[in-house]
Scaffold this motif. Sequence first.
Motif, PDB file in Angstrom:
ATOM      1  N   ASP A  99       0.831  -1.204   0.000  1.00 39.30           N
ATOM      2  CA  ASP A  99       0.000   0.000   0.000  1.00 39.30           C
ATOM      3  C   ASP A  99       0.868   1.259   0.000  1.00 39.30           C
ATOM      4  O   ASP A  99       0.533   2.261  -0.641  1.00 39.30           O
ATOM      5  CB  ASP A  99      -0.915   0.006   1.221  1.00 39.30           C
ATOM      6  N   ALA A 100       1.998   1.195   0.721  1.00 37.71           N
ATOM      7  CA  ALA A 100       2.906   2.350   0.756  1.00 37.71           C
ATOM      8  C   ALA A 100       3.535   2.592  -0.614  1.00 37.71           C
ATOM      9  O   ALA A 100       3.678   3.745  -1.047  1.00 37.71           O
ATOM     10  CB  ALA A 100       3.995   2.125   1.805  1.00 37.71           C
ATOM     11  N   TYR A 101       3.898   1.532  -1.316  1.00 35.46           N
ATOM     12  CA  TYR A 101       4.431   1.684  -2.669  1.00 35.46           C
ATOM     13  C   TYR A 101       3.371   2.287  -3.598  1.00 35.46           C
ATOM     14  O   TYR A 101       3.666   3.167  -4.413  1.00 35.46           O
ATOM     15  CB  TYR A 101       4.881   0.329  -3.225  1.00 35.46           C
ATOM     16  N   TYR A 102       2.151   1.801  -3.480  1.00 39.81           N
ATOM     17  CA  TYR A 102       1.045   2.302  -4.303  1.00 39.81           C
ATOM     18  C   TYR A 102       0.881   3.813  -4.090  1.00 39.81           C
ATOM     19  O   TYR A 102       0.719   4.577  -5.055  1.00 39.81           O
ATOM     20  CB  TYR A 102      -0.241   1.557  -3.948  1.00 39.81           C
ATOM     21  N   ALA A 103       0.918   4.238  -2.838  1.00 41.33           N
ATOM     22  CA  ALA A 103       0.774   5.657  -2.527  1.00 41.33           C
ATOM     23  C   ALA A 103       1.988   6.459  -3.004  1.00 41.33           C
ATOM     24  O   ALA A 103       1.840   7.592  -3.491  1.00 41.33           O
ATOM     25  CB  ALA A 103       0.576   5.840  -1.024  1.00 41.33           C
ATOM     26  N   HIS A 104       3.174   5.893  -2.870  1.00 36.15           N
ATOM     27  CA  HIS A 104       4.395   6.602  -3.258  1.00 36.15           C
ATOM     28  C   HIS A 104       4.385   6.990  -4.733  1.00 36.15           C
ATOM     29  O   HIS A 104       4.800   8.099  -5.095  1.00 36.15           O
ATOM     30  CB  HIS A 104       5.619   5.737  -2.971  1.00 36.15           C
ATOM     31  N   LEU A 107      -0.461   6.324  -7.626  1.00 32.27           N
ATOM     32  CA  LEU A 107      -1.278   5.549  -8.550  1.00 32.27           C
ATOM     33  C   LEU A 107      -2.758   5.803  -8.269  1.00 32.27           C
ATOM     34  O   LEU A 107      -3.161   6.016  -7.131  1.00 32.27           O
ATOM     35  CB  LEU A 107      -0.948   4.059  -8.414  1.00 32.27           C
ATOM     36  N   GLU A 108      -3.550   5.752  -9.324  1.00 34.83           N
ATOM     37  CA  GLU A 108      -4.966   6.106  -9.187  1.00 34.83           C
ATOM     38  C   GLU A 108      -5.909   5.010  -9.670  1.00 34.83           C
ATOM     39  O   GLU A 108      -7.119   5.154  -9.547  1.00 34.83           O
ATOM     40  CB  GLU A 108      -5.253   7.406  -9.951  1.00 34.83           C
ATOM     41  N   TYR A 109      -5.365   3.943 -10.234  1.00 32.25           N
ATOM     42  CA  TYR A 109      -6.235   2.875 -10.734  1.00 32.25           C
ATOM     43  C   TYR A 109      -5.444   1.576 -10.779  1.00 32.25           C
ATOM     44  O   TYR A 109      -4.224   1.557 -10.595  1.00 32.25           O
ATOM     45  CB  TYR A 109      -6.776   3.223 -12.127  1.00 32.25           C
ATOM     46  N   GLN A 110      -6.150   0.486 -11.027  1.00 36.78           N
ATOM     47  CA  GLN A 110      -5.544  -0.827 -11.179  1.00 36.78           C
ATOM     48  C   GLN A 110      -6.303  -1.602 -12.260  1.00 36.78           C
ATOM     49  O   GLN A 110      -7.520  -1.399 -12.404  1.00 36.78           O
ATOM     50  CB  GLN A 110      -5.587  -1.585  -9.840  1.00 36.78           C
ATOM     51  N   PRO A 111      -5.598  -2.446 -13.024  1.00 39.72           N
ATOM     52  CA  PRO A 111      -4.162  -2.727 -12.936  1.00 39.72           C
ATOM     53  C   PRO A 111      -3.326  -1.608 -13.551  1.00 39.72           C
ATOM     54  O   PRO A 111      -3.741  -0.943 -14.499  1.00 39.72           O
ATOM     55  CB  PRO A 111      -4.021  -4.008 -13.751  1.00 39.72           C
ATOM     56  N   VAL A 112      -2.140  -1.437 -12.992  1.00 34.89           N
ATOM     57  CA  VAL A 112      -1.173  -0.464 -13.495  1.00 34.89           C
ATOM     58  C   VAL A 112       0.203  -0.995 -13.136  1.00 34.89           C
ATOM     59  O   VAL A 112       0.353  -1.738 -12.160  1.00 34.89           O
ATOM     60  CB  VAL A 112      -1.423   0.934 -12.884  1.00 34.89           C
ATOM     61  N   GLY A 113       1.202  -0.642 -13.923  1.00 32.21           N
ATOM     62  CA  GLY A 113       2.519  -1.192 -13.637  1.00 32.21           C
ATOM     63  C   GLY A 113       3.650  -0.242 -13.954  1.00 32.21           C
ATOM     64  O   GLY A 113       3.487   0.756 -14.681  1.00 32.21           O
ATOM     65  N   LEU A 114       4.811  -0.563 -13.394  1.00 33.30           N
ATOM     66  CA  LEU A 114       6.052   0.138 -13.695  1.00 33.30           C
ATOM     67  C   LEU A 114       6.969  -0.846 -14.411  1.00 33.30           C
ATOM     68  O   LEU A 114       7.214  -1.940 -13.912  1.00 33.30           O
ATOM     69  CB  LEU A 114       6.740   0.632 -12.419  1.00 33.30           C
ATOM     70  N   VAL A 115       7.470  -0.465 -15.568  1.00 32.59           N
ATOM     71  CA  VAL A 115       8.432  -1.280 -16.303  1.00 32.59           C
ATOM     72  C   VAL A 115       9.808  -0.669 -16.110  1.00 32.59           C
ATOM     73  O   VAL A 115      10.065   0.448 -16.587  1.00 32.59           O
ATOM     74  CB  VAL A 115       8.072  -1.368 -17.797  1.00 32.59           C
TER      75      VAL A 115
END
Length: 265
Positions: A99-104, A107-115
């Motif tokens: 959850d902390a990573y998501y907030a950092h 992010l505003e939706y899912q699914p979403v990713g970092l490549v």
Amino acid sequence: MKIKAYITLFMTALLMAACSYIDEDERLIYVKPAPVERSVLIEDFTGQMCLNCPTATLEIEKLIEQYGEDAIIAVGIHSGPLGFHTRNNLLGLSTDLGDAYYAHWNLEYQPVGLVDRGSPTEYTAWGTLVREELQKTAPVEIDLKAAVGEISQILINTQIKGVDGDTQGKFQLWVVEDNITAFQRMPDGTRNFDFVHNHVFRAAVNGDWGEDISVNEGYAVELEHSIIIASDWNPENLSIVAFVYNDNGVQQVTRAKVLQEPLAE
């Protein structure tokens, strides 16, 4: 035969004499390490309440099938408003750190990713981004080993070699788990209670954001870490993900299965 022997001795003496005139500093020629192919990290921010997240999971499976499991390292970070924490005897895969990573990353939706720690993107763009990253070489090479220790812990040995310039940044170790059967909302709105979740983020080994690291070209840094195995983890399904990152993104990533026998000396 004797004449040939004398000639050989004479030539050897000349060569030795010639070598004696070469300055000692000039005898050693630095050989640059061979280029290392880059592997790609996909941080998949997912959730058990997310209807479209299984579709993103399928996209990851396609990329692994296309490029190989050594080239594509995926981590499913259950988190955010569509994540689920364990309650009422129903297994949840979200973590506070997830959850902390998501907030950092805002992010505003899912699914979403970092490549490779690029900008957050939808799964439909991952294929293009992965292809671009795979065309690069890595400035470091990571040799990772992990095994279960004597007191219900994972022992981790990592050697990081500099192969292209000097690299400064952070070194991160994560625990991930495969083959977890837990419910998942599906694209048709139903709940699948036998859904198998893979590469699930479980914990960070060396701090939430890793530790500082500096590796010079031609040299190696060796590190030892350990982490206690939580009661709800299956040791046989655990792996360690290791990556080096900085302001330019992930520089290299690898994954190692946690062996069930001690590491070889």
